[in-house]
Design a protein around this motif. Structure first.
Motif, PDB file in Angstrom:
ATOM      1  N   MET A 117       0.712  -1.306  -0.094  1.00 32.97           N
ATOM      2  CA  MET A 117      -0.104  -0.177  -0.095  1.00 32.97           C
ATOM      3  C   MET A 117       0.809   1.310  -0.146  1.00 32.97           C
ATOM      4  O   MET A 117       0.221   2.195  -0.229  1.00 32.97           O
ATOM      5  N   VAL A 118       2.091   1.188   0.294  1.00 32.87           N
ATOM      6  CA  VAL A 118       2.954   2.433   0.571  1.00 32.87           C
ATOM      7  C   VAL A 118       3.980   2.425  -0.516  1.00 32.87           C
ATOM      8  O   VAL A 118       4.772   1.541  -0.790  1.00 32.87           O
ATOM      9  N   LYS A 119       4.150   3.656  -1.181  1.00 31.96           N
ATOM     10  CA  LYS A 119       5.348   3.980  -2.018  1.00 31.96           C
ATOM     11  C   LYS A 119       6.140   5.159  -1.390  1.00 31.96           C
ATOM     12  O   LYS A 119       5.336   6.082  -0.676  1.00 31.96           O
ATOM     13  N   VAL A 120       7.486   5.335  -1.516  1.00 31.48           N
ATOM     14  CA  VAL A 120       8.254   6.652  -1.123  1.00 31.48           C
ATOM     15  C   VAL A 120       8.540   7.215  -2.240  1.00 31.48           C
ATOM     16  O   VAL A 120       9.281   6.656  -3.207  1.00 31.48           O
ATOM     17  N   ILE A 121       8.332   8.615  -2.393  1.00 30.85           N
ATOM     18  CA  ILE A 121       8.798   9.343  -3.407  1.00 30.85           C
ATOM     19  C   ILE A 121       9.538  10.482  -2.834  1.00 30.85           C
ATOM     20  O   ILE A 121       9.197  11.235  -1.958  1.00 30.85           O
ATOM     21  N   LEU A 122      10.932  10.529  -3.387  1.00 28.80           N
ATOM     22  CA  LEU A 122      11.734  11.815  -3.077  1.00 28.80           C
ATOM     23  C   LEU A 122      11.363  13.091  -3.841  1.00 28.80           C
ATOM     24  O   LEU A 122      11.407  12.852  -5.149  1.00 28.80           O
ATOM     25  N   ILE A 123      10.830  14.023  -3.282  1.00 28.86           N
ATOM     26  CA  ILE A 123      10.390  15.135  -4.107  1.00 28.86           C
ATOM     27  C   ILE A 123      11.480  16.452  -4.287  1.00 28.86           C
ATOM     28  O   ILE A 123      10.959  17.448  -4.816  1.00 28.86           O
ATOM     29  N   GLY A 124      12.358  16.092  -3.605  1.00 30.84           N
ATOM     30  CA  GLY A 124      13.277  17.248  -3.228  1.00 30.84           C
ATOM     31  C   GLY A 124      14.252  17.245  -2.111  1.00 30.84           C
ATOM     32  O   GLY A 124      14.120  16.172  -1.562  1.00 30.84           O
ATOM     33  N   SER A 125      14.866  18.285  -1.665  1.00 33.59           N
ATOM     34  CA  SER A 125      15.707  18.309  -0.627  1.00 33.59           C
ATOM     35  C   SER A 125      15.620  19.692   0.101  1.00 33.59           C
ATOM     36  O   SER A 125      15.378  20.764  -0.810  1.00 33.59           O
TER      37      SER A 125
ATOM     38  N   SER B 277      11.497  30.823  -3.523  1.00 32.26           N
ATOM     39  CA  SER B 277      13.004  30.890  -3.610  1.00 32.26           C
ATOM     40  C   SER B 277      13.688  29.935  -2.657  1.00 32.26           C
ATOM     41  O   SER B 277      14.793  29.340  -2.845  1.00 32.26           O
ATOM     42  N   GLU B 278      12.756  29.015  -1.944  1.00 33.32           N
ATOM     43  CA  GLU B 278      13.154  28.131  -0.885  1.00 33.32           C
ATOM     44  C   GLU B 278      12.976  26.711  -1.427  1.00 33.32           C
ATOM     45  O   GLU B 278      12.006  26.332  -2.049  1.00 33.32           O
ATOM     46  N   PRO B 279      13.996  25.685  -1.320  1.00 29.71           N
ATOM     47  CA  PRO B 279      13.920  24.585  -1.941  1.00 29.71           C
ATOM     48  C   PRO B 279      12.589  23.592  -1.553  1.00 29.71           C
ATOM     49  O   PRO B 279      11.970  23.244  -2.344  1.00 29.71           O
ATOM     50  N   GLU B 280      12.327  23.796  -0.106  1.00 26.94           N
ATOM     51  CA  GLU B 280      11.236  23.090   0.232  1.00 26.94           C
ATOM     52  C   GLU B 280       9.788  23.462  -0.511  1.00 26.94           C
ATOM     53  O   GLU B 280       9.036  22.676  -0.511  1.00 26.94           O
ATOM     54  N   THR B 281       9.541  24.958  -0.471  1.00 28.30           N
ATOM     55  CA  THR B 281       8.573  25.510  -1.208  1.00 28.30           C
ATOM     56  C   THR B 281       8.527  25.135  -2.647  1.00 28.30           C
ATOM     57  O   THR B 281       7.558  24.387  -3.227  1.00 28.30           O
ATOM     58  N   GLN B 282       9.587  25.076  -3.242  1.00 26.72           N
ATOM     59  CA  GLN B 282       9.839  24.915  -4.772  1.00 26.72           C
ATOM     60  C   GLN B 282       9.481  23.230  -5.067  1.00 26.72           C
ATOM     61  O   GLN B 282       8.852  22.924  -6.013  1.00 26.72           O
ATOM     62  N   ALA B 283      10.081  22.366  -4.014  1.00 27.46           N
ATOM     63  CA  ALA B 283       9.694  20.901  -4.228  1.00 27.46           C
ATOM     64  C   ALA B 283       8.163  20.528  -3.839  1.00 27.46           C
ATOM     65  O   ALA B 283       7.615  19.764  -4.921  1.00 27.46           O
ATOM     66  N   VAL B 284       7.332  21.273  -3.118  1.00 25.15           N
ATOM     67  CA  VAL B 284       6.029  20.828  -3.022  1.00 25.15           C
ATOM     68  C   VAL B 284       5.339  21.489  -4.098  1.00 25.15           C
ATOM     69  O   VAL B 284       4.279  20.860  -4.982  1.00 25.15           O
ATOM     70  N   ALA B 285       5.730  22.746  -4.679  1.00 18.68           N
ATOM     71  CA  ALA B 285       5.017  23.311  -5.926  1.00 18.68           C
ATOM     72  C   ALA B 285       5.204  22.592  -6.930  1.00 18.68           C
ATOM     73  O   ALA B 285       4.351  22.434  -7.906  1.00 18.68           O
ATOM     74  N   ARG B 286       6.285  22.187  -7.106  1.00 22.62           N
ATOM     75  CA  ARG B 286       6.777  21.214  -8.183  1.00 22.62           C
ATOM     76  C   ARG B 286       5.924  20.021  -8.423  1.00 22.62           C
ATOM     77  O   ARG B 286       5.524  19.783  -9.554  1.00 22.62           O
TER      78      ARG B 286
END
Ligand code: 0X9
Ligand code: ZN
Length: 305
Positions: free
Chosen positions: A27-35, A168-177
């Motif tokens: 039921m679970v997958k792990v996806i790396l969305i950024g850093s 500008s922040e990588p965390e914001t960008q990872a979620v938005a992307r």
């Protein structure tokens, strides 16, 4: 279990993500969305039930703000509940059979780590700012929604610093992307914060009323009523700007404008007695309240799809 009735260090949470994937590989997958800005991985758990037809999806992020420890605790609580009660509880079964659930347990790992080691009341991420000795941007002021207008600060030393530019922040960008690349499937966006006990929806970045205001108002009203009835606790509800305060650059408003018409921010317990320092003994009820609201909203979205 007692594991979910405690707060966990970042290292524990990374270990838990891996263990959850291994124990529930069906039921679970792990996806790396950024850093993160300090290069820590941002992992999203993808939960799926019965896999057939074209599935819709919902997104939940926790821990945008470092000191709001109940938020990551809720993401873990939700994952545990969903995996334990799939095919036992009709509501979570219905949700997982109709929607994949993407869960970002700690959106701000650098800040979260910093609250465990150095400053329990830290809010922002930990990126360095040029021309300033102050660290961090407020990730919930860094999205592209009336960015850095009234309700955010352009001073890197302030807790609501909006960052150098939108995303500008990588965390914001990872979620938005990630959300941009899943535009066709993600129908519900949910962001978990604390404290003050509120169920909020757009806008927070202006006083404008959204086109589906009445529908979202009715659904959070129902959630608030049920929380009061089942848990004897009060949650305010309404559009962010009127219910809490004007605050631009938030993830919920960005997600809404992007096209996710069911977009919410929850502020979990409490109403200020302990504030961000909510004792672990409050975790079960705080999470069950948020779980109830999540179920009501998700089932409403499924009914409307
Ligand atoms: O100010 C915030 O970002 C949130 N409150 S908190 O105390 N957790 O910091 C409220 C967010 C509401 N939504 C937006 N401002 N977009
Ligand atoms: Zn917050």
């Amino acid at each position: 279990g007692v594991f979910y009735e405690r707060y966990h260090s970042l290292e524990d949470i990374y270990y838990w993500i891996n263990k959850t994937k291994q124990d529930h590989s069906d039921m679970v997958k792990v996806i790396l969305i950024g850093s993160s800005s300090e290069k820590r991985p941002l992992y999203v758990l993808k939960l799926s039930g019965r896999r057939d037809e074209v599935k819709r999806a919902m997104w939940i992020d926790c821990g945008i703000h470092a000191r709001e420890w109940i938020a990551p605790a809720f993401c873990m609580w939700f994952v545990n509940y969903a995996l334990a009660f799939y095919n036992q509880n009709t509501e979570i079964t219905e949700i997982l059979n109709n929607m994949d659930v993407y869960i970002l347990t700690v959106m701000n790992p650098d800040g979260y780590k910093y609250t465990w080691t150095t400053d329990r009341m830290w809010r922002k991420n930990r990126s360095s700012n040029k021309d300033s000795d102050c660290f961090g941007a407020d990730l919930n002021r860094n999205f592209d929604a009336n960015w850095c207008t009234k309700g955010a600060s352009d001073n890197p030393c302030d807790p609501t610093y909006c960052g150098q530019f939108p995303e500008s922040e990588p965390e914001t960008q990872a979620v938005a992307r990630f959300l941009r690349s899943h535009k066709d499937t993600v129908k519900l966006y949910l962001s978990i914060h604390s404290y003050s006990q509120m169920l909020l929806f757009p806008y927070s970045c202006s006083y404008d009323e959204i086109p589906n205001h009445n529908e979202l108002f009715e659904v959070v009203k129902e959630a608030s009523t049920k929380i009061r009835r089942y848990y004897r606790n009060n949650y305010k509800y309404g559009p962010g700007a009127k219910t809490i305060y004007l605050a631009p650059g938030g993830s919920d408003d960005w997600a809404y404008n992007f096209g996710i018409k069911y977009s919410f921010t929850f502020e979990l317990q409490d109403r200020g007695r302990y504030g961000f320092l909510l004792p672990p003994s409050f975790i079960p009820q705080a999470c069950n309240e948020a779980l109830l609201a999540t179920k009501i909203i998700a089932l409403h979205v499924i009914k409307k799809l």
